[in-house]
Scaffold this motif. Structure first.
Motif, PDB file in Angstrom:
ATOM      1  N   THR A 295     -20.863 -10.956  42.402  1.00  0.00           N
ATOM      2  CA  THR A 295     -19.740 -10.290  43.080  1.00  0.00           C
ATOM      3  C   THR A 295     -18.514 -11.189  43.187  1.00  0.00           C
ATOM      4  O   THR A 295     -17.387 -10.769  42.867  1.00  0.00           O
ATOM      5  N   GLU A 296     -18.684 -12.417  43.634  1.00  0.00           N
ATOM      6  CA  GLU A 296     -17.539 -13.317  43.815  1.00  0.00           C
ATOM      7  C   GLU A 296     -16.911 -13.704  42.477  1.00  0.00           C
ATOM      8  O   GLU A 296     -15.682 -13.753  42.351  1.00  0.00           O
ATOM      9  N   ASP A 297     -17.733 -13.978  41.476  1.00  0.00           N
ATOM     10  CA  ASP A 297     -17.202 -14.330  40.156  1.00  0.00           C
ATOM     11  C   ASP A 297     -16.486 -13.150  39.511  1.00  0.00           C
ATOM     12  O   ASP A 297     -15.506 -13.325  38.784  1.00  0.00           O
ATOM     13  N   TYR A 298     -16.982 -11.943  39.778  1.00  0.00           N
ATOM     14  CA  TYR A 298     -16.337 -10.741  39.249  1.00  0.00           C
ATOM     15  C   TYR A 298     -14.942 -10.594  39.851  1.00  0.00           C
ATOM     16  O   TYR A 298     -13.973 -10.272  39.150  1.00  0.00           O
ATOM     17  N   LYS A 299     -14.818 -10.860  41.155  1.00  0.00           N
ATOM     18  CA  LYS A 299     -13.497 -10.786  41.797  1.00  0.00           C
ATOM     19  C   LYS A 299     -12.519 -11.767  41.151  1.00  0.00           C
ATOM     20  O   LYS A 299     -11.348 -11.438  40.903  1.00  0.00           O
ATOM     21  N   LYS A 300     -12.993 -12.971  40.874  1.00  0.00           N
ATOM     22  CA  LYS A 300     -12.142 -13.981  40.229  1.00  0.00           C
ATOM     23  C   LYS A 300     -11.768 -13.543  38.815  1.00  0.00           C
ATOM     24  O   LYS A 300     -10.633 -13.741  38.364  1.00  0.00           O
ATOM     25  N   PHE A 301     -12.734 -12.949  38.129  1.00  0.00           N
ATOM     26  CA  PHE A 301     -12.507 -12.487  36.758  1.00  0.00           C
ATOM     27  C   PHE A 301     -11.426 -11.417  36.708  1.00  0.00           C
ATOM     28  O   PHE A 301     -10.624 -11.368  35.771  1.00  0.00           O
ATOM     29  N   VAL A 302     -11.399 -10.548  37.721  1.00  0.00           N
ATOM     30  CA  VAL A 302     -10.375  -9.490  37.781  1.00  0.00           C
ATOM     31  C   VAL A 302      -8.975 -10.101  37.765  1.00  0.00           C
ATOM     32  O   VAL A 302      -8.077  -9.628  37.064  1.00  0.00           O
ATOM     33  N   VAL A 303      -8.787 -11.174  38.524  1.00  0.00           N
ATOM     34  CA  VAL A 303      -7.485 -11.853  38.557  1.00  0.00           C
ATOM     35  C   VAL A 303      -7.176 -12.467  37.190  1.00  0.00           C
ATOM     36  O   VAL A 303      -6.065 -12.322  36.660  1.00  0.00           O
ATOM     37  N   GLU A 304      -8.172 -13.114  36.596  1.00  0.00           N
ATOM     38  CA  GLU A 304      -7.980 -13.767  35.289  1.00  0.00           C
ATOM     39  C   GLU A 304      -7.652 -12.758  34.206  1.00  0.00           C
ATOM     40  O   GLU A 304      -6.724 -12.969  33.407  1.00  0.00           O
ATOM     41  N   ILE A 305      -8.406 -11.676  34.139  1.00  0.00           N
ATOM     42  CA  ILE A 305      -8.209 -10.696  33.066  1.00  0.00           C
ATOM     43  C   ILE A 305      -6.878  -9.975  33.228  1.00  0.00           C
ATOM     44  O   ILE A 305      -6.203  -9.647  32.241  1.00  0.00           O
ATOM     45  N   THR A 306      -6.460  -9.735  34.462  1.00  0.00           N
ATOM     46  CA  THR A 306      -5.164  -9.085  34.697  1.00  0.00           C
ATOM     47  C   THR A 306      -4.031  -9.969  34.180  1.00  0.00           C
ATOM     48  O   THR A 306      -3.101  -9.485  33.526  1.00  0.00           O
ATOM     49  N   ASN A 307      -4.100 -11.257  34.454  1.00  0.00           N
ATOM     50  CA  ASN A 307      -3.066 -12.186  33.984  1.00  0.00           C
ATOM     51  C   ASN A 307      -3.042 -12.289  32.459  1.00  0.00           C
ATOM     52  O   ASN A 307      -1.970 -12.298  31.841  1.00  0.00           O
ATOM     53  N   SER A 308      -4.225 -12.348  31.844  1.00  0.00           N
ATOM     54  CA  SER A 308      -4.270 -12.472  30.383  1.00  0.00           C
ATOM     55  C   SER A 308      -3.801 -11.189  29.705  1.00  0.00           C
ATOM     56  O   SER A 308      -3.124 -11.227  28.674  1.00  0.00           O
ATOM     57  N   GLU A 309      -4.136 -10.035  30.289  1.00  0.00           N
ATOM     58  CA  GLU A 309      -3.696  -8.761  29.713  1.00  0.00           C
ATOM     59  C   GLU A 309      -2.187  -8.607  29.808  1.00  0.00           C
ATOM     60  O   GLU A 309      -1.545  -8.054  28.914  1.00  0.00           O
ATOM     61  N   LEU A 310      -1.601  -9.089  30.894  1.00  0.00           N
ATOM     62  CA  LEU A 310      -0.153  -9.012  31.052  1.00  0.00           C
ATOM     63  C   LEU A 310       0.547  -9.767  29.924  1.00  0.00           C
ATOM     64  O   LEU A 310       1.535  -9.279  29.355  1.00  0.00           O
ATOM     65  N   LYS A 311       0.031 -10.933  29.587  1.00  0.00           N
ATOM     66  CA  LYS A 311       0.633 -11.721  28.504  1.00  0.00           C
ATOM     67  C   LYS A 311       0.578 -10.973  27.182  1.00  0.00           C
ATOM     68  O   LYS A 311       1.543 -10.969  26.407  1.00  0.00           O
ATOM     69  N   VAL A 312      -0.552 -10.304  26.913  1.00  0.00           N
ATOM     70  CA  VAL A 312      -0.722  -9.581  25.647  1.00  0.00           C
ATOM     71  C   VAL A 312       0.241  -8.405  25.553  1.00  0.00           C
ATOM     72  O   VAL A 312       0.941  -8.237  24.543  1.00  0.00           O
ATOM     73  N   ILE A 313       0.288  -7.582  26.602  1.00  0.00           N
ATOM     74  CA  ILE A 313       1.127  -6.386  26.501  1.00  0.00           C
ATOM     75  C   ILE A 313       2.615  -6.730  26.557  1.00  0.00           C
ATOM     76  O   ILE A 313       3.448  -5.996  26.016  1.00  0.00           O
ATOM     77  N   GLU A 314       2.953  -7.848  27.203  1.00  0.00           N
ATOM     78  CA  GLU A 314       4.351  -8.292  27.160  1.00  0.00           C
ATOM     79  C   GLU A 314       4.717  -8.719  25.744  1.00  0.00           C
ATOM     80  O   GLU A 314       5.822  -8.420  25.267  1.00  0.00           O
ATOM     81  N   THR A 315       3.795  -9.390  25.064  1.00  0.00           N
ATOM     82  CA  THR A 315       4.032  -9.804  23.674  1.00  0.00           C
ATOM     83  C   THR A 315       4.239  -8.593  22.776  1.00  0.00           C
ATOM     84  O   THR A 315       5.077  -8.615  21.860  1.00  0.00           O
ATOM     85  N   LEU A 316       3.478  -7.505  23.047  1.00  0.00           N
ATOM     86  CA  LEU A 316       3.578  -6.289  22.234  1.00  0.00           C
ATOM     87  C   LEU A 316       4.754  -5.406  22.672  1.00  0.00           C
ATOM     88  O   LEU A 316       5.024  -4.375  22.035  1.00  0.00           O
ATOM     89  N   GLY A 317       5.428  -5.774  23.733  1.00  0.00           N
ATOM     90  CA  GLY A 317       6.553  -4.976  24.233  1.00  0.00           C
ATOM     91  C   GLY A 317       6.104  -3.694  24.904  1.00  0.00           C
ATOM     92  O   GLY A 317       6.858  -2.702  24.947  1.00  0.00           O
ATOM     93  N   MET A 318       4.877  -3.686  25.474  1.00  0.00           N
ATOM     94  CA  MET A 318       4.318  -2.482  26.057  1.00  0.00           C
ATOM     95  C   MET A 318       4.270  -2.534  27.583  1.00  0.00           C
ATOM     96  O   MET A 318       3.778  -1.614  28.230  1.00  0.00           O
ATOM     97  N   ALA A 319       4.762  -3.618  28.179  1.00  0.00           N
ATOM     98  CA  ALA A 319       4.740  -3.743  29.635  1.00  0.00           C
ATOM     99  C   ALA A 319       5.780  -2.829  30.259  1.00  0.00           C
ATOM    100  O   ALA A 319       6.856  -2.598  29.694  1.00  0.00           O
ATOM    101  N   LYS A 320       5.458  -2.269  31.434  1.00  0.00           N
ATOM    102  CA  LYS A 320       6.412  -1.373  32.087  1.00  0.00           C
ATOM    103  C   LYS A 320       7.602  -2.185  32.590  1.00  0.00           C
ATOM    104  O   LYS A 320       7.478  -3.371  32.906  1.00  0.00           O
ATOM    105  N   LYS A 321       8.731  -1.526  32.659  1.00  0.00           N
ATOM    106  CA  LYS A 321       9.948  -2.179  33.123  1.00  0.00           C
ATOM    107  C   LYS A 321       9.873  -2.402  34.630  1.00  0.00           C
ATOM    108  O   LYS A 321       9.423  -1.554  35.384  1.00  0.00           O
ATOM    109  N   LYS A 322      10.292  -3.576  35.052  1.00  0.00           N
ATOM    110  CA  LYS A 322      10.303  -3.902  36.467  1.00  0.00           C
ATOM    111  C   LYS A 322      11.477  -3.252  37.155  1.00  0.00           C
ATOM    112  O   LYS A 322      12.574  -3.198  36.604  1.00  0.00           O
ATOM    113  N   ALA A 323      11.235  -2.739  38.364  1.00  0.00           N
ATOM    114  CA  ALA A 323      12.302  -2.106  39.136  1.00  0.00           C
ATOM    115  C   ALA A 323      13.337  -3.142  39.559  1.00  0.00           C
ATOM    116  O   ALA A 323      12.991  -4.268  39.921  1.00  0.00           O
ATOM    117  N   ASN A 324      14.597  -2.748  39.504  1.00  0.00           N
ATOM    118  CA  ASN A 324      15.666  -3.654  39.917  1.00  0.00           C
ATOM    119  C   ASN A 324      15.707  -3.778  41.436  1.00  0.00           C
ATOM    120  O   ASN A 324      15.453  -2.840  42.147  1.00  0.00           O
TER     121      ASN A 324
END
Length: 324
Positions: A295-324
């Motif tokens: 359970t605890e390692d899974y919680k940590k993994f959620v944070v890690e995978i979210t950060n790594s996925e953000l990098k990938v989709i930003e590279t592909l230009g698929m990240a949503k636009k941030k609100a001003n």
């Protein structure tokens, strides 16, 4: 009167706490619903049914599978997060899209706040198939054709924003080609699409294996770190020159606010299920390798995978636009 009211309130609070404690102690006392956010009959559905069947014997109550497909595997978990009580009687398989889609578009859930993570289970073997009657004999044939015909190579996936979609777009970018995704709800539909040549390719997990074994589909590549023992003649992405490994790991979670004692009981039952020979055989059938995290390692993994996925989709230009 005031003192009496205070005493009644205090006694009611104590009663509620005792009742909640007893509920966790006795859990489970009725069937549990496990939401599988994919259509019935696919590799995820079959594997989760095997795991749930084993875990139900340990828990002493049936675990009923509820297939809630849609939204690239996010409709089921989102429905649970919005409507289910945190009593341990409704849980869901959590695909990686639950963490990825909020980075791409506005959604109704927050993966960091709306779930109680229980246990991480396993991951997929992904591959790209084509009809046995296709002109494509190798992945190089696909690349050569796509360079001559930009955008005309179509590929079926189990949904936009899934690892199959993101992975194919990464591969296309590295190969210098343009591919066209055709999203479906799950493996049964992607199998039908490529088998009927409605799409030229299929990118999906190993629900395609029976059709490949039967000679109806041709497997062009797998996305694992090493060749699959079931398909030793099929190259990996790395062997084809793409420095990528994709296995889209997944686990189980419930709604936010679950009692830690109930979480522990579910965790222990599903962990034991991973050691069940019947479960191991089912996972092996679909080239799924147990990838246990507590359970605890899974919680940590959620944070890690979210950060790594953000990098990938930003590279592909698929990240949503941030609100001003």
């Amino acid at each position: 009167m005031f003192r009496r009211n205070r005493l009644m309130i205090a006694l009611a609070a104590v009663g509620m706490l005792m009742s909640a404690g007893a509920g966790a102690q006795d859990y489970p006392t009725k069937p549990i619903t496990l939401i599988v956010p994919w259509p019935a009959g696919g590799s995820t559905d079959i594997s989760m049914r095997a795991i749930a069947d084993s875990a139900s014997k340990i828990l002493g109550q049936p675990i009923t599978i509820d297939n809630k497909a849609g939204g690239s595997g996010t409709v089921g978990p989102a429905t649970m997060a919005a409507a289910a009580k945190p009593d341990g009687y409704t849980i869901a398989q959590i695909p990686i899209t639950v963490f990825r889609l909020p980075l791409m578009q506005d959604v109704s859930w927050d993966p960091a706040k709306d779930f109680t993570y229980i246990i991480h289970l396993t991951g997929y073997t992904f591959g790209v198939t084509t009809s046995a009657e296709s002109q494509f004999k190798t992945w190089k044939d696909v690349v050569d054709y796509a360079k001559q015909n930009p955008g005309k190579v179509t590929y079926a996936t189990p949904g936009a924003g899934t690892s199959l979609h993101i992975g194919m777009e990464q591969i296309a970018g590295l190969a210098g080609i343009k591919l066209t995704q055709v999203p479906f709800k799950g493996g049964a539909e992607t199998n039908a699409a490529v088998l009927g040549q409605h799409t030229m390719l299929q990118a999906d997990s190993t629900g395609w294996r029976p059709l490949v074994d039967a000679g109806k589909l041709r497997l062009l590549m797998v996305w694992t770190s090493a060749r699959s023992p079931n398909f030793p003649n099929v190259p990996t992405l790395k062997e084809l020159g793409y420095s990528m490994v994709y296995d889209s790991p997944f686990g189980i979670a419930g709604p936010k606010g679950m009692d830690p004692k109930i979480v522990a009981k579910l965790h222990d039952a599903f962990k034991k299920a991973l050691d069940d020979p019947a479960v191991i055989a089912t996972l092996a059938k679909f080239d799924m390798v147990p990838n246990y995290k507590n359970t605890e390692d899974y919680k940590k993994f959620v944070v890690e995978i979210t950060n790594s996925e953000l990098k990938v989709i930003e590279t592909l230009g698929m990240a949503k636009k941030k609100a001003n």
